[in-house]
Design a protein around this motif. Structure first.
Motif, PDB file in Angstrom:
ATOM      1  N   GLY A 123       0.307 -78.247  44.689  1.00 11.00           N
ATOM      2  CA  GLY A 123      -0.331 -77.005  45.113  1.00 11.00           C
ATOM      3  C   GLY A 123       0.770 -76.475  46.196  1.00 11.00           C
ATOM      4  N   GLY A 124       0.103 -75.358  46.803  1.00 13.49           N
ATOM      5  CA  GLY A 124       1.063 -74.875  47.977  1.00 13.49           C
ATOM      6  C   GLY A 124       0.428 -73.705  48.666  1.00 13.49           C
ATOM      7  N   THR A 125       1.084 -73.115  49.734  1.00 11.59           N
ATOM      8  CA  THR A 125       0.573 -71.973  50.407  1.00 11.59           C
ATOM      9  C   THR A 125       1.783 -70.804  50.696  1.00 11.59           C
ATOM     10  OG1 THR A 125       1.155 -72.984  52.538  1.00 11.59           O
ATOM     11  CG2 THR A 125      -0.872 -73.748  51.729  1.00 11.59           C
ATOM     12  N   GLY A 126       1.149 -69.923  51.092  1.00 10.71           N
ATOM     13  CA  GLY A 126       2.456 -68.533  51.312  1.00 10.71           C
ATOM     14  C   GLY A 126       2.866 -68.444  49.995  1.00 10.71           C
ATOM     15  N   LEU A 127       4.291 -68.366  50.042  1.00 11.13           N
ATOM     16  CA  LEU A 127       5.062 -67.924  48.789  1.00 11.13           C
ATOM     17  C   LEU A 127       4.867 -68.866  47.803  1.00 11.13           C
ATOM     18  CD1 LEU A 127       8.446 -66.701  50.324  1.00 11.13           C
ATOM     19  CD2 LEU A 127       6.554 -65.335  49.446  1.00 11.13           C
ATOM     20  N   PHE A 128       4.273 -70.127  48.083  1.00 11.84           N
ATOM     21  CA  PHE A 128       4.076 -71.131  47.058  1.00 11.84           C
ATOM     22  C   PHE A 128       2.656 -71.192  46.706  1.00 11.84           C
ATOM     23  CE2 PHE A 128       8.186 -72.895  49.220  1.00 11.84           C
ATOM     24  CZ  PHE A 128       8.713 -72.498  47.958  1.00 11.84           C
ATOM     25  N   ARG A 129       1.925 -70.420  46.859  1.00 12.76           N
ATOM     26  CA  ARG A 129       0.468 -70.258  46.458  1.00 12.76           C
ATOM     27  C   ARG A 129       0.391 -70.424  44.618  1.00 12.76           C
ATOM     28  NH1 ARG A 129      -1.398 -64.847  49.592  1.00 12.76           N
ATOM     29  NH2 ARG A 129      -1.553 -65.576  51.529  1.00 12.76           N
ATOM     30  N   PHE A 130      -0.467 -71.258  44.292  1.00 13.46           N
ATOM     31  CA  PHE A 130      -0.607 -71.652  42.745  1.00 13.46           C
ATOM     32  C   PHE A 130       0.494 -72.486  42.203  1.00 13.46           C
ATOM     33  CE2 PHE A 130      -2.959 -67.447  42.962  1.00 13.46           C
ATOM     34  CZ  PHE A 130      -4.102 -67.890  42.615  1.00 13.46           C
ATOM     35  N   ALA A 131       1.363 -73.162  43.350  1.00 11.65           N
ATOM     36  CA  ALA A 131       2.378 -74.043  42.827  1.00 11.65           C
ATOM     37  C   ALA A 131       2.269 -75.148  41.969  1.00 11.65           C
ATOM     38  CB  ALA A 131       2.857 -74.300  44.201  1.00 11.65           C
ATOM     39  N   ARG A 132       3.209 -75.390  41.210  1.00  8.48           N
ATOM     40  CA  ARG A 132       2.949 -76.685  40.209  1.00  8.48           C
ATOM     41  C   ARG A 132       4.460 -77.029  40.044  1.00  8.48           C
ATOM     42  NH1 ARG A 132       3.765 -74.856  34.846  1.00  8.48           N
ATOM     43  NH2 ARG A 132       3.757 -72.688  34.702  1.00  8.48           N
ATOM     44  N   GLY A 133       4.685 -78.282  39.725  1.00 13.95           N
ATOM     45  CA  GLY A 133       6.082 -78.573  39.326  1.00 13.95           C
ATOM     46  C   GLY A 133       6.169 -80.231  39.785  1.00 13.95           C
TER      47      GLY A 133
ATOM     48  N   MET B 247       2.038 -91.304  48.267  1.00 12.84           N
ATOM     49  CA  MET B 247       2.320 -90.205  49.003  1.00 12.84           C
ATOM     50  C   MET B 247       1.398 -88.974  48.942  1.00 12.84           C
ATOM     51  SD  MET B 247       5.445 -91.356  50.129  1.00 12.84           S
ATOM     52  CE  MET B 247       6.612 -89.771  50.688  1.00 12.84           C
ATOM     53  N   ALA B 248       0.918 -88.426  50.131  1.00 10.44           N
ATOM     54  CA  ALA B 248       0.160 -87.403  50.344  1.00 10.44           C
ATOM     55  C   ALA B 248       0.485 -86.442  51.236  1.00 10.44           C
ATOM     56  CB  ALA B 248      -1.401 -87.986  50.373  1.00 10.44           C
ATOM     57  N   ILE B 249       1.623 -85.709  51.159  1.00 15.89           N
ATOM     58  CA  ILE B 249       2.323 -85.229  52.207  1.00 15.89           C
ATOM     59  C   ILE B 249       2.525 -83.640  51.985  1.00 15.89           C
ATOM     60  CG2 ILE B 249       4.630 -84.837  53.354  1.00 15.89           C
ATOM     61  CD1 ILE B 249       4.688 -88.010  52.897  1.00 15.89           C
ATOM     62  N   ASN B 250       2.230 -82.620  53.011  1.00 15.10           N
ATOM     63  CA  ASN B 250       2.638 -81.395  52.747  1.00 15.10           C
ATOM     64  C   ASN B 250       4.123 -81.197  53.414  1.00 15.10           C
ATOM     65  OD1 ASN B 250      -0.064 -80.582  52.189  1.00 15.10           O
ATOM     66  ND2 ASN B 250      -0.509 -80.867  54.197  1.00 15.10           N
ATOM     67  N   TYR B 251       4.730 -80.483  52.742  1.00 16.87           N
ATOM     68  CA  TYR B 251       6.164 -80.054  53.095  1.00 16.87           C
ATOM     69  C   TYR B 251       6.269 -78.732  53.640  1.00 16.87           C
ATOM     70  CZ  TYR B 251       7.189 -84.395  50.691  1.00 16.87           C
ATOM     71  OH  TYR B 251       7.455 -85.794  50.141  1.00 16.87           O
ATOM     72  N   VAL B 252       6.040 -78.558  54.736  1.00  9.15           N
ATOM     73  CA  VAL B 252       6.000 -77.242  55.482  1.00  9.15           C
ATOM     74  C   VAL B 252       7.411 -76.619  56.081  1.00  9.15           C
ATOM     75  CG1 VAL B 252       4.855 -75.975  57.311  1.00  9.15           C
ATOM     76  CG2 VAL B 252       4.046 -78.166  56.243  1.00  9.15           C
ATOM     77  N   PHE B 253       7.843 -75.478  55.624  1.00  9.30           N
ATOM     78  CA  PHE B 253       8.946 -74.889  55.705  1.00  9.30           C
ATOM     79  C   PHE B 253       9.010 -73.941  57.162  1.00  9.30           C
ATOM     80  CE2 PHE B 253       8.857 -76.182  51.209  1.00  9.30           C
ATOM     81  CZ  PHE B 253      10.133 -76.807  51.232  1.00  9.30           C
ATOM     82  N   THR B 254      10.027 -74.070  57.898  1.00 11.79           N
ATOM     83  CA  THR B 254       9.908 -73.518  59.175  1.00 11.79           C
ATOM     84  C   THR B 254      11.101 -72.486  59.335  1.00 11.79           C
ATOM     85  OG1 THR B 254      11.126 -75.317  60.166  1.00 11.79           O
ATOM     86  CG2 THR B 254       8.691 -75.247  60.092  1.00 11.79           C
ATOM     87  N   LYS B 255      12.136 -72.487  58.471  1.00  8.79           N
ATOM     88  CA  LYS B 255      13.165 -71.463  58.418  1.00  8.79           C
ATOM     89  C   LYS B 255      13.369 -70.980  57.087  1.00  8.79           C
ATOM     90  CE  LYS B 255      14.557 -73.414  62.522  1.00  8.79           C
ATOM     91  NZ  LYS B 255      14.647 -72.372  63.741  1.00  8.79           N
ATOM     92  N   GLY B 256      14.150 -69.584  57.006  1.00 13.34           N
ATOM     93  CA  GLY B 256      14.733 -69.164  56.014  1.00 13.34           C
ATOM     94  C   GLY B 256      13.690 -68.332  55.280  1.00 13.34           C
ATOM     95  N   LYS B 257      13.855 -68.257  53.916  1.00 11.87           N
ATOM     96  CA  LYS B 257      13.012 -67.411  53.215  1.00 11.87           C
ATOM     97  C   LYS B 257      11.674 -67.861  53.177  1.00 11.87           C
ATOM     98  CE  LYS B 257      12.558 -65.901  48.110  1.00 11.87           C
ATOM     99  NZ  LYS B 257      13.330 -66.063  46.833  1.00 11.87           N
ATOM    100  N   TYR B 258      11.294 -69.146  53.028  1.00  9.13           N
ATOM    101  CA  TYR B 258      10.143 -69.805  52.902  1.00  9.13           C
ATOM    102  C   TYR B 258       9.477 -70.171  54.012  1.00  9.13           C
ATOM    103  CZ  TYR B 258      11.950 -69.924  47.977  1.00  9.13           C
ATOM    104  OH  TYR B 258      12.516 -69.767  46.762  1.00  9.13           O
ATOM    105  N   ASN B 259       9.711 -69.518  55.330  1.00  9.64           N
ATOM    106  CA  ASN B 259       9.400 -70.029  56.621  1.00  9.64           C
ATOM    107  C   ASN B 259       7.717 -69.676  56.636  1.00  9.64           C
ATOM    108  OD1 ASN B 259       8.841 -70.570  59.377  1.00  9.64           O
ATOM    109  ND2 ASN B 259       9.682 -68.568  60.014  1.00  9.64           N
ATOM    110  N   GLY B 260       6.931 -70.743  56.607  1.00  3.87           N
ATOM    111  CA  GLY B 260       5.510 -70.449  56.963  1.00  3.87           C
ATOM    112  C   GLY B 260       4.815 -70.913  55.589  1.00  3.87           C
ATOM    113  N   SER B 261       5.700 -71.164  54.573  1.00  2.00           N
ATOM    114  CA  SER B 261       5.230 -71.524  53.376  1.00  2.00           C
ATOM    115  C   SER B 261       5.428 -73.135  53.215  1.00  2.00           C
ATOM    116  CB  SER B 261       5.791 -70.962  52.039  1.00  2.00           C
ATOM    117  OG  SER B 261       5.738 -69.458  52.156  1.00  2.00           O
TER     118      SER B 261
END
Length: 205
Positions: free
Chosen positions: A169-179, A134-148
């Protein structure tokens, strides 16, 4: 208090000897297990008799995300389509690749509210059993994480009840994401459509 990540360098600063510490990270534990940690990044140095200090503070958080991944490969409007298929003379799906733009919903019902999209590629990466890369970006479009977004790259053996994949990794509110993400198939059909429940645990600032 824990100090980690000190890197020292020396340079010539206009004729003066300059010693600089870059990337000294000070972590202050806030107490009980499960609480966030305060993080403070200090950079300081000495140039001749002059001393300067720069600090940047932030708080590392852990968020738990819960949603359903709707992978639809059949019908007139599939959300995942096959983009590569090798010679199958060996009788397996090894090498099959799919491009996905799958909806992320709040419930297992694919008609429930859409809160994002899973966009990327997945393919059959095992010759002996069923396992996906799997090589997938999970892009949120609603709520608190909209755009992240968060990015997952990992092995997904779909026949297992629960699969674990890393967040890289991540973008927006999830910059420097790990988990990590835990995936569990709640519904599938012979055509290959599936509804997959995700529990995601992500550290970010």
């Amino acid at each position: 208090m824990i100090v980690r990540g000190c890197w020292w360098s020396e340079a010539s600063c206009g004729g003066a000897r300059c010693s600089v510490a870059v990337g000294v990270e000070v972590l202050a534990e806030l107490g009980n297990v499960g609480e966030s940690r305060g993080s403070e990044l200090w950079c300081f140095g000495v140039v001749g008799d002059a001393t300067y200090t720069i600090s940047r503070t932030g708080v590392e958080k852990m968020s738990h995300l819960h949603f359903f991944f709707q992978d639809i490969v059949s019908g007139k409007r599939p959300t995942a389509v096959q983009i590569a298929s090798p010679n199958h003379r060996y009788g397996s799906n090894f090498g099959d690749m799919f491009m996905a733009d799958d909806p992320l919903t709040v419930r297992a019902d694919r008609r429930s509210k859409i809160i994002g999209r899973a966009q990327g590629v997945y393919g059959f990466a095992s010759q002996e059993n069923v396992a996906l890369l799997m090589a997938i970006n999970y892009v949120f479009t609603k709520g608190k994480y909209n755009g992240s977004s968060i990015t997952i790259i990992g092995r997904n053996p779909p026949m297992q009840k629960v699969r674990e994949m890393p967040i890289v990794g991540g973008t927006g509110l999830f910059r420097f994401a790990r988990g990590y993400a835990l995936a569990h198939t709640v519904w599938s059909n012979p055509q290959g459509d599936a509804s997959v429940e995700y529990h995601v645990y992500v550290h970010h600032y």
